[in-house]
Each structure stands twice: as C-alpha cells, then as structure tokens.
Design an enzyme around this catalytic site. Structure first.
Site, short mmCIF file in Angstrom:
data_model
loop_
_atom_site.label_atom_id
_atom_site.label_comp_id
_atom_site.label_asym_id
_atom_site.label_seq_id
_atom_site.Cartn_x
_atom_site.Cartn_y
_atom_site.Cartn_z
N LYS A 173 0.84 -1.19 0.00
CA LYS A 173 0.00 0.00 0.00
C LYS A 173 0.88 1.24 0.00
CE LYS A 173 -3.36 2.76 2.57
NZ LYS A 173 -4.22 2.92 3.76
N GLU A 223 -9.75 12.73 11.78
CA GLU A 223 -9.06 11.52 12.26
C GLU A 223 -8.20 11.75 13.50
OE1 GLU A 223 -6.38 7.77 10.62
OE2 GLU A 223 -6.87 9.44 9.28
#
Length: 419
Positions: A173, A223
């Site tokens: 990723k 977040e």
C-alpha cells in the site's frame, strides 16, 4: 453484518473539556447565560482567532493561544523529550498548568512547530455550544487562480505505476497525494476560513497554527491519531473512503457500499493492524473492533475503528504514543520505509505538515494528537490545499483521482472557490 446505520459522527476522545486555565481569560472571554453554561463559551474563542494565534478545537475542548512563552527547539533529542523540557521550563517560570499546542510534519526529522503560548484560553467543545449551529458568513467573492500539482492525468499515472509495482510484489500500500495551489488577488481571510471549517464539521478537529514566518496551517481533520487521559488510551484510525452522495438515497447507498467494499475493508484492516501493533508494547487490555463502522464528514464517508487500551506506565505521554504510531499506513503505506520512498519518487512537492499531526499536550502527559488531513497551508495571498488517497493493488487510477477531488471540497467550500 454491519449496516449503513452504524454511523459515529466522531469518536469520543480521552480527555474532557477544560473550561478554564491558570491564565486570565481576557476581556473578550465568553459570558454564558444563566442556566446555559456552554452558550457562547466555545464560539467566543472561535470568533477571537486572529492570524498568528494557535487555535485548536477538538470533541473535548477548544483552545486559543496567543504569543509564545516556550518554544520546542529542534535538535537531535527525541521530540517527546524536547516537549517535556519545554513544559517543565514553562512550569518553572510560573505557569501552573502548562499546555503545549502545535504541529509535527510528515517527516519526523523535520522541525516541528510546537509551543507553550504566552496566553492560553480554554473552553468546552464546539458541539456543546449551541451557538455553533448558527451559519457562518458566506465567503466574499474572490477571483481565485487555481493550479493543480500534479495535473490529474499525472496523478492517475502515478497511481497506475504504484498499482503495477504492487502486483509485482514490491509493497502492499502507498498513500499518494496531490495539491491545489490557490492564489487570491488580495490578503486571505483566515478567520473567516477557520470559522466556516469549524461550523461545517464542529464535531471534528479544527485547527489554525503558525508553522513558520508568515505561514499558517489550517484545516478540519476527522481523524484522531491517539488521545491519552490518565491511563485511558483511544485511537481512531480511518481508512477506506467514499464521497458523500448528492441526495439522501445516494448517500445511504454509498455508505452501505463502503461497508461491504472488499478493497476498502482490506485497506482499513491493514491500518488497524498497524495501530494495534504500534500500541501493544505500551498498552494492555487493547480492544479492537472486529469490523469498522462509519464516520461522516460534510463531504466524505470513512471506515472507522475505535481502539481503546489501558496505559500501565504514567511516564508514557500522549506524544510518545503518537510518535510510535506516526506515520500510520493510512497516510503513508506499508511497509513504511518503502512507501516513503515511493512517495518521494512520485509526489512533485514536499508534504510539509500534511499527513503529520497536530494537537496538544500538558505536563502530565495527557493530550490529543490528530492526523493532519483536510488541510491547507496559507502564506500571503496563497493557499496550498492537500488531499491523498490510499492506493492498494485493487485501486483504479480514476477512482483515486476522484477521491482526492472530493476531499478538496472541504477546503474549497470554506474559501468559496469553484473548481
């Protein structure tokens, strides 16, 4: 099975609101109405923000700092050691309950912008103040010049190249970002932008922080990286996203599809596993949900997991934990070192504070540290907006380009720019 109704607007963090400070509140402090102790207390601090101040609003408190009493130096010592030294120095010089606010860049070796303010005013959270429901003033018309860096086709090509390398087994990723460079014909209205960001998503984390001579980092992040209150730890990784729908039916359809997306669930699981692994050496009684739920902002749906834990060693500060977590695969990739290399090779700009962390910490080690996303850096008449997308082997270049475009909308709406 999870459903679209499993929605948390924002996750509770580990510290309560602090309605007062050891410093004088100042003549423009809120004066709550009898019987309504929260009325106007937080929004007064929001209205009082001026460029150069340190403003931070979280789901637990609102902070406004002016001037600088102690600045965290940049040297070879660990960041948490330097922060502890600045807080201790502030206490020795008469601050009874020193609290530090600021930002840490994506590159942990780069200088941070962290300081104990000369004057600090605190209030309850914005959602607890009924005045936050009042609409923000609309931005004045501005003839913005807008430049995309990189261009959308270049960004999509970078995503395609990363996907090819993942299929070859190089890494699993990487988070690739792009920017919008906005130029106004005159000075920027930073207080207006901060007010619109806060009122658009009052349950999130709104910030405006000086990060250099004449430069301001501002944004509204959804977040939480990590929060500590005493022995209680909370982390709230977000990974896997989709834009909100234009109407209710489409919005619900997109939320339900995100909860069942194999690609996004895999991306989220990688991040949650990394957070669990990073916290495990410091914590006990780690609780990790078996499946994510959803967090919504004004423009995006995100997969969300609330991780809780107990901290046996009171000497471990919130910043110690944040540094152990930073950067998570949600903003960098995995494996971390190789993902950093891919980012350097692909992105034609320095991220600076984007995908770093912003937050606060006190002398007891309690604090909240937030991932620096949905943000921009302002200087003179220029704004640089940042947005990134997590790229995995199942990613499609156009979809990731569209996702970054949707994430830009948070800030574009705050400045009134059409794009």
């Amino acid at each position: 099975m999870s459903t679209a109704s499993e929605v948390a607007t924002h996750v509770p963090t580990a510290a309560p609101a602090s309605p007062s400070t050891d410093e004088p509140a100042g003549r423009d402090a809120a004066s709550p109405e009898p019987g309504y102790p929260g009325l106007g207390a937080a929004t007064a601090l929001l209205r009082a923000y001026r460029p150069g101040d340190r403003f931070l609003a979280t789901p637990t408190r609102t902070l406004l700092g002016r001037g600088t009493r102690e600045e965290v130096p940049h040297d070879e010592r660990p960041l948490s050691t330097r922060v502890a030294g600045a807080l201790a120095a502030a206490r020795e010089r008469g601050r009874r309950t020193p609290l530090l606010i600021g930002a840490v860049p994506f590159d942990p070796q780069a200088p941070a912008a962290l300081a104990v303010s000369a004057e600090l005013r605190t209030g309850p959270s914005l959602p607890s103040d009924p005045m936050i429901a009042l609409p923000a003033e609309r931005p004045a018309p501005v003839d913005w010049g807008i430049r995309q860096v990189p261009a959308p086709e270049e960004y999509a090509a970078g995503v395609a190249d990363a996907v090819d390398r993942m299929w070859q087994g190089e890494f699993s990723k990487v988070v690739l970002a792009r920017t919008l460079e906005l130029t106004a014909p005159g000075p920027l209205d930073l207080p207006g932008m901060v007010d619109r960001l806060a009122r658009r998503d009052p349950g999130g984390y709104t910030f405006a922080l000086p990060v250099g001579e004449g430069r301001t980092l501002l944004g509204a992040s959804p977040e939480l990286l990590v929060a500590r209150r005493g022995a209680r730890i909370v982390a709230n990784p977000l990974a896997g996203s989709t834009p909100r729908g234009a109407d209710l039916a489409e919005d619900v359809r997109r939320a339900a599809a995100l909860l069942e997306s194999v690609k996004d669930l895999h991306e989220h699981a990688v991040v949650v596993d990394a957070v669990h692994t990073a916290l495990a050496p410091f914590c006990r009684d780690l609780t990790v949900p078996s499946r994510p739920t959803l967090v919504r902002t004004a423009t995006m749906w995100h997969l969300s997991s609330t991780i809780t834990a107990a901290l046996p060693d009171p000497a471990t500060s919130a910043l110690d934990l944040a540094c152990a977590l930073h950067p998570t695969p949600a903003v960098c990739g995995t494996p971390t070192d190789l993902a950093r290399q891919v980012i350097r090779e692909t992105e034609p700009f320095d991220r600076g504070y984007f995908t770093g962390m912003v937050g606060w910490q006190d002398a007891e080690g309690d604090g909240e540290w937030v991932v620096t996303i949905r943000c921009a850096e302002a200087e003179d008449s220029r704004l640089r907006l940042y947005a990134g997308a997590g790229v995995v082997s199942a990613s499609r270049p156009q979809a990731e380009t569209d996702e970054t475009g949707a994430k830009f909308r948070t800030f574009l709406n705050a400045v009134g720019a059409e794009w």
